[in-house]
Each structure stands twice: as C-alpha cells, then as structure tokens.
Design a protein around this motif. Structure first.
Motif, PDB file in Angstrom:
ATOM      1  N   UNK A   1       0.178  -2.515  -2.033  1.00  0.00           N
ATOM      2  CA  UNK A   1       0.866  -1.393  -2.958  1.00  0.00           C
ATOM      3  C   UNK A   1       0.199  -0.174  -3.321  1.00  0.00           C
ATOM      4  N   UNK A   2      -1.340  -0.348  -3.384  1.00  0.00           N
ATOM      5  CA  UNK A   2      -1.833   0.766  -3.706  1.00  0.00           C
ATOM      6  C   UNK A   2      -1.747   1.921  -2.620  1.00  0.00           C
ATOM      7  N   UNK A   3      -1.855   1.414  -1.132  1.00  0.00           N
ATOM      8  CA  UNK A   3      -1.789   2.294  -0.299  1.00  0.00           C
ATOM      9  C   UNK A   3      -0.342   2.660  -0.142  1.00  0.00           C
TER      10      UNK A   3
ATOM     11  N   UNK B   1      -0.538   3.807   7.947  1.00  0.00           N
ATOM     12  CA  UNK B   1      -1.569   3.625   8.200  1.00  0.00           C
ATOM     13  C   UNK B   1      -2.322   2.234   7.902  1.00  0.00           C
ATOM     14  N   UNK B   2      -1.968   1.793   6.967  1.00  0.00           N
ATOM     15  CA  UNK B   2      -2.488   0.576   6.128  1.00  0.00           C
ATOM     16  C   UNK B   2      -1.802  -0.637   7.110  1.00  0.00           C
ATOM     17  N   UNK B   3      -0.720  -0.591   7.185  1.00  0.00           N
ATOM     18  CA  UNK B   3      -0.073  -1.557   8.252  1.00  0.00           C
ATOM     19  C   UNK B   3      -0.572  -1.732   9.602  1.00  0.00           C
ATOM     20  N   UNK B   4      -1.024  -0.539  10.233  1.00  0.00           N
ATOM     21  CA  UNK B   4      -1.606  -0.548  11.545  1.00  0.00           C
ATOM     22  C   UNK B   4      -2.830  -1.420  11.716  1.00  0.00           C
ATOM     23  N   UNK B   5      -3.541  -1.673  10.511  1.00  0.00           N
ATOM     24  CA  UNK B   5      -4.767  -2.711  10.751  1.00  0.00           C
ATOM     25  C   UNK B   5      -3.850  -3.850  10.955  1.00  0.00           C
TER      26      UNK B   5
ATOM     27  N   UNK C   1       8.856  -1.288  13.957  1.00  0.00           N
ATOM     28  CA  UNK C   1       7.978  -1.613  13.300  1.00  0.00           C
ATOM     29  C   UNK C   1       8.138  -1.841  11.774  1.00  0.00           C
ATOM     30  N   UNK C   2       7.237  -2.085  11.035  1.00  0.00           N
ATOM     31  CA  UNK C   2       7.707  -2.429   9.566  1.00  0.00           C
ATOM     32  C   UNK C   2       8.053  -1.138   8.801  1.00  0.00           C
TER      33      UNK C   2
END
Length: 251
Positions: A47-49, A57-61, A93-94
C-alpha cells in the motif's frame, strides 16, 4: 492531528485470506509462527508503494505476489475513512481493477470502477500528494464537498506513504505515520520485555503502533484487550482477541 488506523482488511493476499481487523491505537499481535507478521508487513509495504505511484515497480519483485493469481483485495481505514483497492492478474500483468475511497462524511469516490474505468497500472490515489488542501473562498456545498474529498485523499495518501516497519528493539518515529514494530525473539529477558513495552506505549502516543511478537511474556505486559492472537493453519492466518468482550465485562 494524529490520524488513527481504524480498519485493516485483506482478502486473497498470502496468508491474509479473509481478514478484517479494527485495531486499537496500540495493537499487540501475538504471532507464534511469524507468518502473519511477515504478510502484514508485506500488506502495508504494498500500500505504501501504491501511494507513491510505484506499484508496478514493487510488483516486479518476484516475491511480492508469488503464487497469487486470484483477486487481491486490500482495505485500510484512516480515521474512519476507508480506502479500498482490488488487484487482478490480467494477461498483461497485475492491474488495479477497482479503487475507491469511502468517506465518513457520507461520500464515495470511485477512482477506478468498472465498467467506467479500464484497469490501471498505478493507483489514482498517488495523484493526491500529501499537503494542505487548497481552500476556496465563498464556495457553495459542491466546493466544500470537493475540499473534503481532496483533504481525505491527501491524508490517506500521506498516511500510507508514512508506513514503516522497524525492530522493536530500536526505532524512530520521525516522519512516520504508522509503525509496525517487530520483535522476533520468543524468549525475552525481563528487562527487554520492560524496554519493548514502554517504548511501544510511548510511540503509540505519537503514531498508531502494531507490535508483532511471538513472545507470550511481551504480550502479557499489555492489557489483554490490546492483544490479538494469531493462529496459522494450511497457509491461512486467523486473528482472535486474547480476551473477548464477554470475558472483559464490556457490554
């Protein structure tokens, strides 16, 4: 003004399959296995990202959404204004399939809502940077409602951006809006129990605090009404009050 965390809701996210909590200003989570603690930190980090506009960018991890394919629903109440977002895994993707903000004032703001809006890569909430709401002079009801909606959106964005997870043994609340304190040690000496409990209490006078620990001794240092006990079975975490309302004598 101290913004309170008034609701946590998650569905389909790791071990948080169907969770709805109404946290207290200082909420202790007794988590023997640590799985729920890990997933709560991941929940708030996502939620912060999202609030920063860095969702993709966060979900790419690879570890963030590993093994998840169904809809993921996340919700957070900030001072009784409820932010909700639903992520779905599409061929590309998401994506954010639904995003809305329900205001205590009685309004609902549908940022992303099918079929009116196509799925988005980033949250619309991230377009409301934290800061003062512009004030209109002499406006009517529509202008007032617009200001309320803008203020709540900005407050929610700022609250999400200010989340931090830090060790209970040493942390800093400067620039923090909400704090998850992690104490991984189960067998804490008496002086450490005293230090952790007093530090958490002091921090909760400035920001909402979620203290996660497997230590029964540390949980016992707090009012039983402030403690939630976690049981995790078959990859699903369940949260139960350590002391229910009937036992406490509450109406």
């Amino acid at each position: 003004m101290l913004l309170r965390l008034t609701r946590i809701e998650a569905a389909g996210f790791r071990s948080l399959r169907e969770v709805e909590l109404r946290p207290r200003p200082l909420q202790v989570v007794l988590d023997p296995r640590g799985e729920a603690t890990r997933d709560l930190v991941a929940f708030f980090t996502l939620l912060r990202e999202l609030a920063h506009g860095r969702l993709q960018q966060h979900l790419s991890q690879p570890a963030v959404m590993a093994g998840l394919r169904g809809p993921v629903k996340l919700g957070l109440g900030v001072h009784h204004d409820d932010y909700q977002v639903e992520l779905r895994h599409l061929p590309e993707g998401w994506r954010i399939f639904r995003e809305e903000l329900h205001l205590l004032a009685g309004m609902s703001l549908p940022f992303v809502e099918p079929p009116s809006h196509p799925p988005c890569e980033e949250a619309r909430l991230s377009t409301f940077p934290p800061g003062p709401t512009p004030s209109s002079e002499g406006g009517g009801e529509a202008e007032w409602l617009g200001e309320v909606a803008d203020r709540v959106s900005r407050d929610t964005n700022g609250f999400l951006r200010g989340f931090r997870a830090q060790p209970a043994s040493g942390f800093d609340v400067e620039g923090v809006s909400f704090l998850v304190l992690e104490e991984p040690d189960e067998a804490l000496p008496g002086n450490a129990v005293w230090d952790r409990s007093q530090s958490a209490r002091a921090a909760s006078s400035r920001v909402p605090v979620l203290l996660c620990t497997p230590s029964v001794a540390l949980a016992d240092a707090f009012d039983p009404e402030d403690v939630l006990r976690v049981s995790t079975s078959d990859g699903t975490s369940s949260f139960r009050p350590l002391l229910d309302r009937k036992e406490s004598g509450a109406p």
